[in-house]
Design an enzyme around this catalytic site. Structure first.
Site, mmCIF file in Angstrom:
data_model
loop_
_atom_site.group_PDB
_atom_site.id
_atom_site.type_symbol
_atom_site.label_atom_id
_atom_site.label_comp_id
_atom_site.label_asym_id
_atom_site.label_seq_id
_atom_site.Cartn_x
_atom_site.Cartn_y
_atom_site.Cartn_z
ATOM 1 N N GLY B 12 14.043 5.381 0.802
ATOM 2 C CA GLY B 12 13.284 5.856 -0.221
ATOM 3 C C GLY B 12 13.893 5.629 -1.578
ATOM 4 C CB CYS B 13 13.264 4.470 -4.224
ATOM 5 S SG CYS B 13 14.176 3.023 -3.663
ATOM 6 C CB ALA B 14 13.924 9.101 -7.038
ATOM 7 N NE ARG B 41 11.802 10.342 -3.858
ATOM 8 C CZ ARG B 41 10.706 10.656 -3.170
ATOM 9 N NH1 ARG B 41 10.421 11.901 -2.896
ATOM 10 N NH2 ARG B 41 9.882 9.714 -2.765
#
Lengths: 240, 365
Positions: B12-14, B41
């Protein structure tokens, strides 16, 4: 009642605090801490602020009230208990929940009730007061999803592709559903008196939680959606 | 600077953004803090920011932000730049030494103006010339990477958690009318300095949470038009697609969104507005190779605005809120509340529904 100031607390510390013997907690200043109350039983939480993703995952008979919005994956695989949201809820609410209740005052994001299931007396219930996003009840295998569309204005009560892959459980939409396209594997019909009796049981609690008049809620027509056989996807890919 | 093949972290990432519709400038501190509640994240393998309106004193010049692996590479690159540009200013990008950010390359910025004589002889407009020069450096000059090339905007990125990257680059000292941010959790490609988001070309910048499964199909198509994907990350191709659709093809933002997050044919079929239906059929047919599949939530930054967009199935989260002249966008509401505790009108855009915010004309430089 224990009061926890969650400002700058990470989720692990916050959950460790909640696991102490005390039953009643108020969390203030919550801001994105994930996994709050994961797997917990016999607790009563009130949360001020924004709880992070996976609030009440695997919840086992605890009661959580959020005085605001909640993020994604609330009640993931929840087993028992009740989550009350005085606001809106993000995506994938009640993912694979298998018991307990999630009551939401306002709207839900995408994929609410994805893969909800039921077993004997374990019947999860999700009630959304406003509108739900697309893919409502995706792969629903059991339990009950109710969407009321209160104050929805011109917004459709559900987005696109509701009940995709639904093969169990029941959905109630407070709408005639004339403009909604359902997949061929589900059956829609106006709610009967027996249905309304069942609904009444769930809605009376919801109405008292959020101060609605149940007569008002029941004055609009409801549509019931159920899968049209025990094995609606028998021939979809291979015979099974 | 470690490259592809030297590091490989499976993960994931933010994302987060703020913009003032009135063109009021904000320091980079708020956007840096917005990444804190979304710490989990990311995994510390990339963080970055794009700020718009940050170089008013150099607003007429292209700001090239660059990574170099050595002083010799920098000297070679400068010699190359001098053949093509007038270099107005050349300086190291100020950074802080902090324990959480290590192994930094040489980080430099140039404010440049293309030489008129070169433009004339190559018969190119200014933007095309700058874009081609960026591609040339990134593909041909080993050890040199242009990671930002717009006017009056700049990208700042590194390997580390985003809240540390903001401190590393002293973002509190910059002021812009819009900011975007990214925290990285790489899944398929290495965590290296060039691979951190935002990915930019000219004034377009993209931050992305997701994993596009159409990467190679998109890349093969876009490379036919002179773009070169050199940074080993799927997001890079989104930036070039946006540049191609918006700058080269002249599509509107709404149309570009309908290309990359095209509605399903079944959804197009049920449209009541016949003109709108025809347009969607045209866009899906004409640019079928630029449909982006797989999960994504992106924020595109450009001069004077932002566009947020989710994939059509909405497989990633995106929240939008507002207060006074400002619009806030983030992967999580918690990030918005960190920037503005009293943000109102919190909403969750549908998959494929672009949120386009433009700064009032004339209010930004």
């Amino acid at each position: 009642m224990n009061v926890i100031d969650a400002t700058n607390l990470d989720y692990k510390t916050l959950n460790e605090t909640l696991r102490q013997e005390e039953i009643n907690y108020t969390i203030n200043g919550c801001c994105g801490q994930r996994f709050i109350a994961t797997g917990m039983s016999n607790k009563n939480l009130s949360i001020n602020g924004i709880p992070g993703n996976a609030l009440g995952a695997y919840l086992n008979d605890a009661s959580i009230t959020v005085n605001g919005n909640a993020q994604d994956a609330v009640g993931d695989t929840m087993n028992a208990g009740k989550i009350l949201i005085h606001g809106s809820i993000g995506d994938a609410a009640g993912y694979a929940m298998r018991g307990g209740k999630i009551y939401v005052r306002d709207n839900a994001g995408y994929r609410a009730g994805i893969h909800m299931k039921a077993y004997n007396d374990k019947i999860p219930v999700m009630i959304i007061g406003g509108c739900a996003g697309s893919f409502l009840g995706e792969y629903q295998a059991g339990g009950i999803i109710i969407v009321l569309g209160i104050n929805s204005g011109n917004k459709p009560i559900v987005g696109n592709f509701p009940c995709t892959g639904m093969h169990g459980g029941k959905m109630y939409l407070r709408n005639d559903c004339k403009n909604i396209t359902f997949p061929p594997q589900v059956t829609t019909s106006p709610a009967t008196n027996d249905d309304l009796k069942e609904l009444c049981g769930y809605l009376s609690e919801y109405c008292s939680d959020f101060s609605y008049d149940i007569e008002d809620i029941l004055s609009a027509s409801f549509t019931v959606i159920t899968p049209d056989s025990k094995n609606p996807y028998k021939q979809m890919y291979v015979t099974n | 600077m470690k490259l592809e093949g030297q590091v490989r972290i499976p993960s994931g990432c933010a994302i987060s953004a703020v913009i003032s519709k009135e063109g009021n400038r904000m320091s980079g501190e708020m956007i840096t803090n917005s990444m804190k509640p979304m710490h989990d994240r990311s995994n510390g393998l990339g963080g970055g920011f794009a700020g718009y309106g940050i170089y008013p004193e150099y607003k007429d010049y292209y700001a090239l932000h660059m990574f170099f692996d050595s002083r010799a590479t920098r000297k070679d690159c400068e010699a190359f730049l001098k053949e093509r540009f007038e270099i107005i200013q050349s300086e190291i990008i100020p950074t802080r030494k902090i324990p959480s950010i290590t192994n930094e390359p040489i980080i430099w910025r140039y404010f440049v103006a293309p030489l008129k004589s070169v433009l004339t002889s190559m018969q190119l407009d200014e933007k095309e010339f700058v874009a081609r020069t960026v591609m040339k450096i990134n593909t041909e000059l080993s050890g040199a990477y242009v990671f930002s090339s717009g006017k009056n905007m700049g990208t700042f990125k590194a390997v580390g958690f985003p809240e540390d990257v903001g401190v590393f680059y002293k973002l509190e000292e910059y002021e812009g009318y819009s900011w975007t941010a990214h925290g990285r959790y790489p899944t398929n490609t290495p965590g290296w300095w060039g691979g951190a988001h935002p990915f930019t070309l000219l004034d377009y910048s993209v931050v992305h949470n997701g994993e596009i499964s159409s990467y190679d199909a998109n890349r093969r198509f876009i490379e036919m038009f002179g773009y070169k994907c050199t940074l080993q990350t799927d997001t890079e191709v989104i930036t070039y697609i946006m540049d191609y659709l918006l700058r080269v093809q002249g599509l509107t933002l709404q149309e570009a969104a309908s290309v990359i997050a095209a509605p399903f044919w079944s959804t197009i079929e049920t449209k009541n507005d016949i003109e709108d239906q025809k347009k969607h059929i045209y866009l899906r047919t004409m640019f079928s190779n630029l449909l982006i599949t797989g999960p994504f939530s992106i924020i595109l930054g450009f001069e004077g605005g932002l566009m947020a967009l989710n994939d059509r199935l909405k497989l990633r989260s995106m929240v939008v809120g507002e207060k006074d002249d400002k619009i806030y966008i983030a992967s999580e509401e918690a990030a918005i509340r960190t920037m503005e505790p009293n943000a109102r009108n919190i909403r969750f855009p549908a998959g494929g529904e672009p949120v386009i915010i433009k700064v009032k004309e004339g209010t930004y430089i």
